[in-house]
Scaffold this motif. Structure first.
Motif, PDB file in Angstrom:
ATOM      1  N   CYS A   1       0.823  -1.214   0.000  1.00 46.39           N
ATOM      2  CA  CYS A   1       0.000   0.000   0.000  1.00 46.39           C
ATOM      3  C   CYS A   1       0.859   1.267   0.000  1.00 46.39           C
ATOM      4  O   CYS A   1       0.390   2.335  -0.393  1.00 46.39           O
ATOM      5  CB  CYS A   1      -0.934   0.027   1.207  1.00 46.39           C
ATOM      6  N   LYS A   2       2.102   1.162   0.411  1.00 47.20           N
ATOM      7  CA  LYS A   2       2.969   2.337   0.487  1.00 47.20           C
ATOM      8  C   LYS A   2       3.245   2.951  -0.876  1.00 47.20           C
ATOM      9  O   LYS A   2       3.590   4.117  -0.967  1.00 47.20           O
ATOM     10  CB  LYS A   2       4.290   1.990   1.180  1.00 47.20           C
ATOM     11  N   GLU A   3       3.071   2.163  -1.938  1.00 51.76           N
ATOM     12  CA  GLU A   3       3.347   2.707  -3.266  1.00 51.76           C
ATOM     13  C   GLU A   3       2.236   3.645  -3.739  1.00 51.76           C
ATOM     14  O   GLU A   3       2.411   4.361  -4.707  1.00 51.76           O
ATOM     15  CB  GLU A   3       3.576   1.587  -4.274  1.00 51.76           C
ATOM     16  N   PHE A   4       1.098   3.645  -3.050  1.00 47.16           N
ATOM     17  CA  PHE A   4       0.006   4.540  -3.412  1.00 47.16           C
ATOM     18  C   PHE A   4       0.117   5.847  -2.651  1.00 47.16           C
ATOM     19  O   PHE A   4       0.798   5.937  -1.630  1.00 47.16           O
ATOM     20  CB  PHE A   4      -1.347   3.889  -3.102  1.00 47.16           C
ATOM     21  N   ASP A   5      -0.616   6.845  -3.126  1.00 47.26           N
ATOM     22  CA  ASP A   5      -0.646   8.152  -2.466  1.00 47.26           C
ATOM     23  C   ASP A   5      -2.077   8.505  -2.073  1.00 47.26           C
ATOM     24  O   ASP A   5      -3.037   8.066  -2.716  1.00 47.26           O
ATOM     25  CB  ASP A   5      -0.112   9.245  -3.404  1.00 47.26           C
ATOM     26  N   GLY A   6      -2.193   9.308  -1.034  1.00 49.67           N
ATOM     27  CA  GLY A   6      -3.459   9.914  -0.634  1.00 49.67           C
ATOM     28  C   GLY A   6      -4.596   8.933  -0.421  1.00 49.67           C
ATOM     29  O   GLY A   6      -4.508   7.985   0.349  1.00 49.67           O
TER      30      GLY A   6
ATOM     31  N   ARG B   1      -4.023   5.148  -1.057  1.00 48.84           N
ATOM     32  CA  ARG B   1      -3.305   4.481   0.035  1.00 48.84           C
ATOM     33  C   ARG B   1      -4.265   4.182   1.188  1.00 48.84           C
ATOM     34  O   ARG B   1      -4.237   3.098   1.766  1.00 48.84           O
ATOM     35  CB  ARG B   1      -2.151   5.333   0.533  1.00 48.84           C
ATOM     36  N   ARG B   2      -5.105   5.146   1.518  1.00 51.06           N
ATOM     37  CA  ARG B   2      -6.056   4.964   2.621  1.00 51.06           C
ATOM     38  C   ARG B   2      -7.011   3.808   2.321  1.00 51.06           C
ATOM     39  O   ARG B   2      -7.253   2.944   3.178  1.00 51.06           O
ATOM     40  CB  ARG B   2      -6.839   6.255   2.862  1.00 51.06           C
TER      41      ARG B   2
END
Length: 195
Positions: A108-113, A116-117
């Motif tokens: 999930c760390k590769e996603f943003d905002g 990611r949530r």
């Protein structure tokens, strides 16, 4: 991006479900076998960690989580083989769920905002479902272990009773004259599966 999150959640759910049913009972392990298995698990973990050192960034972190998860699951499975109890089965299921969950959080760390949530929420909900399933399966495993023990006890009792009957028939055969004794003994062996 939502497709990747859904794919990640599906992969996590599959990973937990695919490893949900550990073996229930192996023959009792000796202390030497247990010690050898523990050494083997740690050696595999060390080798996995060495392979992870060649990677960089998120790939290295994911590799480390995978190695840690594998080690924890193998330790829990070893405990289950040593002592097949509902509690140890639950520990195996929880170890698998925790391993999948920790790997999902790294992914999930590769996603943003918002992505990611949502990814973290999906991973958390899948983890919570796996924990609930582990608790529910505890009762099923308890019943299965009781059934296996009952079958084992009844089989042993039937074997003992058959042995007693065979000995009684053999003693009766011994009282017969020589020409009938051999036929009687062979018939008794055939009947009680001693041939």
């Amino acid at each position: 991006m939502p497709f990747r999150i859904a794919s990640l959640a599906a992969a996590l759910a599959w990973g937990v479900a695919a490893h949900a049913a550990p073996p229930l009972a192996d023959p009792v392990m000796s202390k030497e076998e247990v010690k050898a298995n523990k050494v083997r698990i740690e050696e595999q973990y060390d080798q996995s960690q060495a392979r992870c050192r060649r990677l960089q960034g998120p790939a290295r972190e994911l590799c480390n989580e995978h190695a840690r998860g594998e080690r924890d699951v193998q330790v829990a499975e070893l405990q289950m083989r040593m002592q097949p109890t509902p509690d140890n089965d639950e520990k195996v299921r929880l170890a698998k769920a925790e391993a999948s969950y920790s790997q999902s959080l790294v992914k999930c760390k590769e996603f943003d905002g918002q992505a990611r949530r949502i990814c973290r929420q999906d991973a958390k909900s899948t983890f919570e479902m796996a924990k609930s399933e582990a608790k529910l399966q505890k009762d099923v495993v308890a019943q299965t272990l009781r059934s296996e023990n009952t079958v084992r006890e009844r089989t042993a009792a039937a074997d003992r009773a058959a042995e007693v009957q065979y000995n009684q028939v053999r003693e009766r055969c011994e009282t017969l004259p020589a020409e009938g004794r051999q036929n009687c003994l062979e018939d008794a062996k055939r009947r009680f599966g001693k041939i």
